[in-house]
Write a protein that holds these residues in place. Structure first.
Motif: not given
Ligand code: ADP
Ligand code: MG
Length: 330
Positions: A110, A165, A170-172, A201-202, A204, A208, A233-234, A239, A294-295
């Motif tokens: 990331k 993070k 992955g997968s949160s 990260e800040q 948001i 999504e 959040f996700y 998921k 985001n990614e």
């Molecule tokens: N900067 C952010 N602002 C708001 N929500 C976030 C942010 N970063 C991550 N999230 C939440 O966390 C979840 C998982 O983060 P993510 O970076 O997508 O990791 P992964 O690779 O595990 O999917 C995102 O789907 C979102 O719901």
């Protein structure tokens, strides 16, 4: 008839997700066109071939792999989506579906993804890079110099809520939301269990959304889908374990925004030197309507109900057709 090796399972935290993805891929592959070899990697990294529904341990892996015309690593996360298996397939000279070594390894990390997106001027949230070096946290600055770790340096640069993070995950798994200093400290500690590189990260507040990219000649983007998470959040549970998480295709956003996200998705894919496929995830800030990347996931979830195949289905490319396109273009 071509022999396709579907490689799945794997040592990462996304083992179960990979099994689900692979099952869908296997059941949707055209059996009249392809001979399928099922290669399963258990959580400890042992390889098995599934023969008549039974797991048979593989003792001569190179021998088995050399027998494939094409490999399809339906693997998520470490050991599968991070360039390592891609490197092995390169060395063995086996053509494979998906991003190459470089894109896979950058896309999995990331922090390094962010560094490349910064260079490409793809809008993203402000962040701080923290590294754990021999049990000692340091902040890595823009010039990659190490600075003494102080919470204040983080709170000066980015605002709460923050998302902490593990850089390679992955997968949160290893993702935590922090709304105050105490939670921030705990979240850093937690992320440190998964990787020594930690991204802060800040947060948001907004929607999504996700966009799928398929590259079988020139990269094309699907439409954009929206995630409605059942939880704050996700998270991993939201998921995979919570049926209340929903996907809405196309996302309920303006057409102009869909077009802009598609453009940015392709740009992100090209920025990491992607190949064949990726799913690119974004946020749309509620207050400003601004788009932030985001990614990028170089081997997105591939179950029948996963966003990647659903996004292409929405623009007229069926799951099995998508698989054909990917395989034919290796
Ligand atoms: N900067 C952010 N602002 C708001 N929500 C976030 C942010 N970063 C991550 N999230 C939440 O966390 C979840 C998982 O983060 P993510 O970076 O997508 O990791 P992964 O690779 O595990 O999917 C995102 O789907 C979102 O719901
Ligand atoms: Mg994600």
């Amino acid at each position: 008839m071509k022999t396709i090796g579907i490689i799945y399972g794997g040592i990462s935290t996304e083992h179960e997700v990979s099994i689900m993805s692979a099952k869908s891929v296997i059941s949707n592959l055209n059996k009249e066109k392809y001979k399928i070899k099922e290669l399963y990697i258990n959580k400890y990294g042992k390889w098995f071939e599934i023969i008549d529904g039974k797991k048979e341990e593989i003792y001569n892996l190179i021998w088995v792999l050399k027998d494939l015309d094409i490999a399809f690593p339906v693997l998520h996360g470490i050991g599968g989506e991070d360039g390592t298996i891609q490197g092995m397939l390169e060395i063995l000279g086996i053509p494979y579906v998906g991003c190459g070594v470089f894109a896979s390894s950058v896309g999995m990390d990331k922090i390094y993804t962010k560094i490349l997106f910064e260079k490409a001027e793809i809008p993203q949230t402000p962040y701080v890079y923290v590294k754990n070096i021999k049990d000692n946290y340091v902040i890595i600055d823009e010039k990659f110099d190490e600075e003494e770790f102080e919470i204040k340096k983080i709170t000066d640069k980015i605002k709460f809520p923050m998302f902490v993070k593990a850089s390679n995950s992955g997968s949160s798994v290893g993702v935590k939301k922090a709304t105050n200093i105490e939670e921030l400290k705990l979240a850093i500690e937690n992320a440190g269990h998964y990787d020594n590189k930690i991204l802060i990260e800040q947060g948001i507040d907004g929607k999504e959304v996700e966009c799928a990219v398929l590259d079988v000649g020139e990269p094309i983007a699907s439409t954009v889908g929206e995630i409605q998470s059942s939880e704050e959040f996700y998270s991993y549970d939201a998921k995979y374990n919570n049926s209340e998480s929903k996907t809405i295709i196309p996302a309920k956003i303006e057409n102009e925004q869909i077009e802009e996200i598609k453009r940015l998705a392709i740009k992100a894919f090209k920025t990491i030197d992607g190949r064949h496929l990726s799913r690119v995830d974004f946020f749309i800030e509620k207050e400003t309507n601004k788009i932030y990347i985001n990614e990028i996931n170089t081997m997105p979830g591939f179950t029948q109900i996963s966003m990647y195949p659903k996004l292409f289905e929405a623009v007229g490319i069926k799951y099995s057709e998508l698989l054909d396109k990917l395989i034919e273009n290796v």
